[in-house]
Design a protein around this motif. Structure first.
Motif, PDB file in Angstrom:
ATOM      1  N   VAL A   1       0.831  -1.209   0.000  1.00  0.00           N
ATOM      2  CA  VAL A   1       0.000   0.000   0.000  1.00  0.00           C
ATOM      3  C   VAL A   1       0.864   1.256   0.000  1.00  0.00           C
ATOM      4  CG1 VAL A   1      -1.640   1.341   1.356  1.00  0.00           C
ATOM      5  CG2 VAL A   1      -1.987  -1.111   1.081  1.00  0.00           C
ATOM      6  N   GLU A   2       1.925   1.247   0.808  1.00  0.00           N
ATOM      7  CA  GLU A   2       2.740   2.452   0.934  1.00  0.00           C
ATOM      8  C   GLU A   2       3.495   2.805  -0.338  1.00  0.00           C
ATOM      9  OE1 GLU A   2       4.784  -1.051   3.037  1.00  0.00           O
ATOM     10  OE2 GLU A   2       2.768  -0.148   2.939  1.00  0.00           O
ATOM     11  N   ALA A   3       3.538   1.882  -1.296  1.00  0.00           N
ATOM     12  CA  ALA A   3       4.231   2.150  -2.560  1.00  0.00           C
ATOM     13  C   ALA A   3       3.313   2.755  -3.609  1.00  0.00           C
ATOM     14  CB  ALA A   3       4.858   0.870  -3.103  1.00  0.00           C
ATOM     15  N   VAL A   4       2.053   2.978  -3.252  1.00  0.00           N
ATOM     16  CA  VAL A   4       1.082   3.537  -4.195  1.00  0.00           C
ATOM     17  C   VAL A   4       0.710   4.944  -3.733  1.00  0.00           C
ATOM     18  CG1 VAL A   4      -1.138   3.225  -5.333  1.00  0.00           C
ATOM     19  CG2 VAL A   4       0.188   1.228  -4.607  1.00  0.00           C
ATOM     20  N   VAL A   5       0.998   5.937  -4.563  1.00  0.00           N
ATOM     21  CA  VAL A   5       0.726   7.334  -4.235  1.00  0.00           C
ATOM     22  C   VAL A   5      -0.385   7.834  -5.146  1.00  0.00           C
ATOM     23  CG1 VAL A   5       1.680   9.658  -4.064  1.00  0.00           C
ATOM     24  CG2 VAL A   5       3.115   7.667  -3.525  1.00  0.00           C
ATOM     25  N   LEU A   6      -1.578   7.993  -4.549  1.00  0.00           N
ATOM     26  CA  LEU A   6      -2.744   8.466  -5.288  1.00  0.00           C
ATOM     27  C   LEU A   6      -3.411   9.584  -4.496  1.00  0.00           C
ATOM     28  CD1 LEU A   6      -4.438   5.113  -6.437  1.00  0.00           C
ATOM     29  CD2 LEU A   6      -2.905   6.586  -7.752  1.00  0.00           C
ATOM     30  N   PRO A   7      -4.331  10.317  -5.115  1.00  0.00           N
ATOM     31  CA  PRO A   7      -5.082  11.314  -4.359  1.00  0.00           C
ATOM     32  C   PRO A   7      -5.789  10.676  -3.166  1.00  0.00           C
ATOM     33  CG  PRO A   7      -5.432  11.626  -6.703  1.00  0.00           C
ATOM     34  CD  PRO A   7      -4.659  10.355  -6.557  1.00  0.00           C
ATOM     35  N   GLU A   8      -6.012  11.457  -2.142  1.00  0.00           N
ATOM     36  CA  GLU A   8      -6.591  10.944  -0.903  1.00  0.00           C
ATOM     37  C   GLU A   8      -7.918  10.226  -1.169  1.00  0.00           C
ATOM     38  OE1 GLU A   8      -7.947  12.505   3.544  1.00  0.00           O
ATOM     39  OE2 GLU A   8      -7.068  13.895   2.076  1.00  0.00           O
ATOM     40  N   GLY A   9      -8.016   9.015  -0.666  1.00  0.00           N
ATOM     41  CA  GLY A   9      -9.245   8.238  -0.777  1.00  0.00           C
ATOM     42  C   GLY A   9      -9.362   7.414  -2.039  1.00  0.00           C
ATOM     43  N   ALA A  10      -8.530   7.693  -3.058  1.00  0.00           N
ATOM     44  CA  ALA A  10      -8.667   6.999  -4.337  1.00  0.00           C
ATOM     45  C   ALA A  10      -8.335   5.510  -4.198  1.00  0.00           C
ATOM     46  CB  ALA A  10      -7.793   7.649  -5.395  1.00  0.00           C
ATOM     47  N   LEU A  11      -7.224   5.209  -3.560  1.00  0.00           N
ATOM     48  CA  LEU A  11      -6.827   3.806  -3.436  1.00  0.00           C
ATOM     49  C   LEU A  11      -7.824   3.029  -2.596  1.00  0.00           C
ATOM     50  CD1 LEU A  11      -4.802   1.622  -4.086  1.00  0.00           C
ATOM     51  CD2 LEU A  11      -3.474   2.297  -2.075  1.00  0.00           C
ATOM     52  N   GLU A  12      -8.365   3.645  -1.568  1.00  0.00           N
ATOM     53  CA  GLU A  12      -9.355   2.959  -0.740  1.00  0.00           C
ATOM     54  C   GLU A  12     -10.598   2.608  -1.551  1.00  0.00           C
ATOM     55  OE1 GLU A  12      -7.708   5.636   0.073  1.00  0.00           O
ATOM     56  OE2 GLU A  12      -6.502   4.924   1.781  1.00  0.00           O
ATOM     57  N   ARG A  13     -11.022   3.503  -2.433  1.00  0.00           N
ATOM     58  CA  ARG A  13     -12.186   3.222  -3.282  1.00  0.00           C
ATOM     59  C   ARG A  13     -11.890   2.061  -4.237  1.00  0.00           C
ATOM     60  NH1 ARG A  13     -13.430   8.260  -6.534  1.00  0.00           N
ATOM     61  NH2 ARG A  13     -15.351   7.143  -7.073  1.00  0.00           N
ATOM     62  N   VAL A  14     -10.698   2.087  -4.818  1.00  0.00           N
ATOM     63  CA  VAL A  14     -10.326   1.025  -5.751  1.00  0.00           C
ATOM     64  C   VAL A  14     -10.257  -0.314  -5.032  1.00  0.00           C
ATOM     65  CG1 VAL A  14      -8.475   0.172  -7.237  1.00  0.00           C
ATOM     66  CG2 VAL A  14      -9.106   2.591  -7.309  1.00  0.00           C
ATOM     67  N   ARG A  15      -9.563  -0.354  -3.901  1.00  0.00           N
ATOM     68  CA  ARG A  15      -9.433  -1.611  -3.148  1.00  0.00           C
ATOM     69  C   ARG A  15     -10.797  -2.112  -2.678  1.00  0.00           C
ATOM     70  NH1 ARG A  15      -4.714  -3.453  -0.611  1.00  0.00           N
ATOM     71  NH2 ARG A  15      -6.071  -4.110   1.110  1.00  0.00           N
ATOM     72  N   GLY A  16     -11.629  -1.209  -2.213  1.00  0.00           N
ATOM     73  CA  GLY A  16     -12.939  -1.628  -1.723  1.00  0.00           C
ATOM     74  C   GLY A  16     -13.798  -2.240  -2.808  1.00  0.00           C
ATOM     75  N   HIS A  17     -13.709  -1.681  -4.013  1.00  0.00           N
ATOM     76  CA  HIS A  17     -14.548  -2.187  -5.096  1.00  0.00           C
ATOM     77  C   HIS A  17     -14.072  -3.535  -5.606  1.00  0.00           C
ATOM     78  CE1 HIS A  17     -17.765  -1.450  -7.917  1.00  0.00           C
ATOM     79  NE2 HIS A  17     -16.998  -1.827  -8.922  1.00  0.00           N
ATOM     80  N   VAL A  18     -12.753  -3.717  -5.665  1.00  0.00           N
ATOM     81  CA  VAL A  18     -12.218  -4.968  -6.203  1.00  0.00           C
ATOM     82  C   VAL A  18     -12.054  -6.017  -5.109  1.00  0.00           C
ATOM     83  CG1 VAL A  18     -10.264  -6.044  -7.395  1.00  0.00           C
ATOM     84  CG2 VAL A  18     -11.050  -3.770  -8.080  1.00  0.00           C
ATOM     85  N   LEU A  19     -11.390  -5.647  -4.023  1.00  0.00           N
ATOM     86  CA  LEU A  19     -11.059  -6.622  -2.980  1.00  0.00           C
ATOM     87  C   LEU A  19     -12.129  -6.710  -1.896  1.00  0.00           C
ATOM     88  CD1 LEU A  19      -7.262  -5.738  -2.554  1.00  0.00           C
ATOM     89  CD2 LEU A  19      -8.323  -7.390  -4.105  1.00  0.00           C
ATOM     90  N   GLY A  20     -12.754  -5.581  -1.572  1.00  0.00           N
ATOM     91  CA  GLY A  20     -13.771  -5.591  -0.522  1.00  0.00           C
ATOM     92  C   GLY A  20     -14.974  -6.443  -0.882  1.00  0.00           C
ATOM     93  N   VAL A  21     -15.396  -6.379  -2.129  1.00  0.00           N
ATOM     94  CA  VAL A  21     -16.518  -7.209  -2.572  1.00  0.00           C
ATOM     95  C   VAL A  21     -16.170  -8.688  -2.426  1.00  0.00           C
ATOM     96  CG1 VAL A  21     -17.897  -7.892  -4.571  1.00  0.00           C
ATOM     97  CG2 VAL A  21     -17.479  -5.472  -4.125  1.00  0.00           C
ATOM     98  N   ALA A  22     -14.938  -9.042  -2.802  1.00  0.00           N
ATOM     99  CA  ALA A  22     -14.511 -10.438  -2.696  1.00  0.00           C
ATOM    100  C   ALA A  22     -14.500 -10.906  -1.246  1.00  0.00           C
ATOM    101  CB  ALA A  22     -13.126 -10.615  -3.322  1.00  0.00           C
TER     102      ALA A  22
END
Length: 462
Positions: A211-232
């Motif tokens: 996670v710490e190696a990914v630099v995105l706007p605030e909240g963006a990575l959480e949305r991406v992870r939640g949609h792909v991994l959270g559903v699973a």
């Protein structure tokens, strides 16, 4: 046609000579394949119908695993002797024709990829003799071979009871899917392979991107992870309440901003998912990838630069435009199928409304923009590793490098290290600032644009 009596008699004797020659073999030569199969099956092998199934290259190892398990420890494996015809003739031809006289030979083995750095020894051409449901069976497996012009692999089953042969193939298919060597791996579909990876697919090592190696706007990575991994993670709960699991996410933004890096992080975190990668010309295989993902779920199908699909109006392998193949793949899965489609694009403006605005196809679109000043500072800290650049120098570079992307900063650090190596010293602030000046110079304009994905405005053009 009229044939005189003498010629008719000669032809009759000639046929008998040929039949006799076909049944004779030199003393001490190998047993005949037909005789060995007949003895095992308890009936003349040449009189039995063969149940046949074609298999694509990426499934061959799965069936080898399945037959090894179904056959058990008492299996006997025999090869097929003779010339090149054995690579093309069906099992019924090998044992049923009086002219073939096919001997038993050595089993042909092959090493096939079953992981990024693993192979499996499979029966490339041979016959397994064992019992299934108390019935004797003979199972020939023939791997696809470009050398011999065989585009697909073949399984042929002989059994006194043809229904048992069909049941064996059905059970092997189910077991091969459950124990698939692809399951839980990262694979790409290839237009053509290379050497051992010539079966239309390639394994890849799962990346390690925390996670710490990914630099995105605030909240963006959480949305991406939640949609792909959270559903699973909550798949069973969603199924219990009748909610759909299949989903699509679109990552869009200029080149070099971190879309692929974000995808690599998702793959890194989805350790129990099968991941199928498509890009470039292999986007044509989206329907095939969708079918694979359904059987190997939980799965992620990655389609990089999917704007190529939207712009492609050529007829694809299924006889319709490639875009329709993609839409069918997104629509065709059952709602409770745990498959996520992850799409990336540099050109969100060219994507079709049908692709982006219908729920169930793409449910979430996340922009990956050029990094702001704070993000640029994070990227510099990330890419410098243990290089001793000062905080002041890094702050200055972050301030001066407006609208540059992550790839720009990777190249910047690389050049600074290179300049220091040329001088034979440790990298220092001066090398970093020199590298920045060089990348900014007029002589490096094209290189800078290609690396960063940032195009300087050209005077006189709107």
């Amino acid at each position: 046609m009229d044939i005189d009596a003498d010629l008719r008699a000669f032809l009759s004797q000639f046929v008998k000579v040929g039949e006799l020659a076909a049944t004779m073999r030199p003393e001490g030569s190998s047993a005949l394949l037909a005789d060995v199969l007949t003895e095992h099956l308890g009936r003349p092998a040449g009189e039995m119908a063969t149940v046949t199934k074609e298999i694509v290259g990426y499934r061959f190892a799965d069936y080898d695993v399945a037959f090894e398990l179904l056959a058990g420890p008492d299996v006997v494996a025999i090869g097929i002797g003779g010339g090149e015809h054995r690579h093309h003739a069906s099992l019924s031809d090998l044992v049923g024709s009086p002219w073939t006289n096919t001997p038993v030979g050595q089993v042909d083995w092959a090493d096939v990829a079953v992981g990024a750095d693993q192979t499996r020894r499979v029966v490339a051409l041979g016959v397994r003799l064992f019992h299934f449901h108390d019935q004797p069976v003979a199972v020939l497996t023939r791997r696809n071979s470009r050398v011999h012009g065989n585009g697909v692999g073949v399984i042929e089953v002989l059994c006194p009871d043809s229904q048992t042969a069909s049941d064996l193939l059905a059970e092997a298919t189910e077991l091969g899917t459950q124990r698939s060597v692809l399951r839980g791996n990262v694979v790409s579909l290839d237009l053509m392979g290379y050497e051992a990876e010539g079966d239309g697919y390639r394994f890849h090592a799962r990346p390690d991107v925390p996670v710490e190696a990914v630099v995105l706007p605030e909240g963006a990575l959480e949305r991406v992870r939640g949609h792909v991994l959270g559903v699973a993670e909550h798949a069973e709960t969603l199924r219990r309440y009748g909610q759909h699991l299949k989903r699509g996410i679109l990552l869009y933004g200029p080149p070099g901003t971190g879309k692929t890096h974000t995808v690599r992080h998702l793959i890194s975190a989805a350790t129990h998912h099968t991941v199928i990668l498509l890009s470039g010309q292999t986007l044509h295989y989206v329907r095939q990838a969708s079918t694979m993902a359904r059987h190997l779920q939980p799965a992620i199908v990655v389609l990089e630069d999917c704007d190529l699909v939207a712009m492609d109006r050529e007829i694809g392998p299924t006889g319709q435009p490639l875009l329709f193949d993609l839409l069918d793949a997104l629509d065709g899965l059952d709602s409770d199928t745990d498959v996520a489609f992850v799409l990336t694009t540099n050109r969100v403006d060219v994507l079709e409304e049908a692709l982006t605005q219908r729920p169930g196809r793409v449910d979430l679109a996340v922009e990956i923009p050029p990094p702001d000043r704070a993000a640029r500072r994070q990227l510099l800290e990330l890419y410098r590793g243990d290089i001793g650049f000062s905080s002041e120098a890094l702050d200055e570079v972050a301030r001066l490098s407006d609208a540059r992307t992550a790839s720009f900063f990777k190249e910047l650090i690389r050049r600074a290290v290179l300049y220091a190596a040329e001088e034979g010293v440790e990298p220092a602030d001066a090398h970093l600032l020199t590298a920045l000046d060089t990348l900014f110079s007029d002589q490096e304009t094209l290189s800078r644009n290609l690396v960063s994905g940032f195009l300087d405005p050209t005077p006189g053009l709107d």
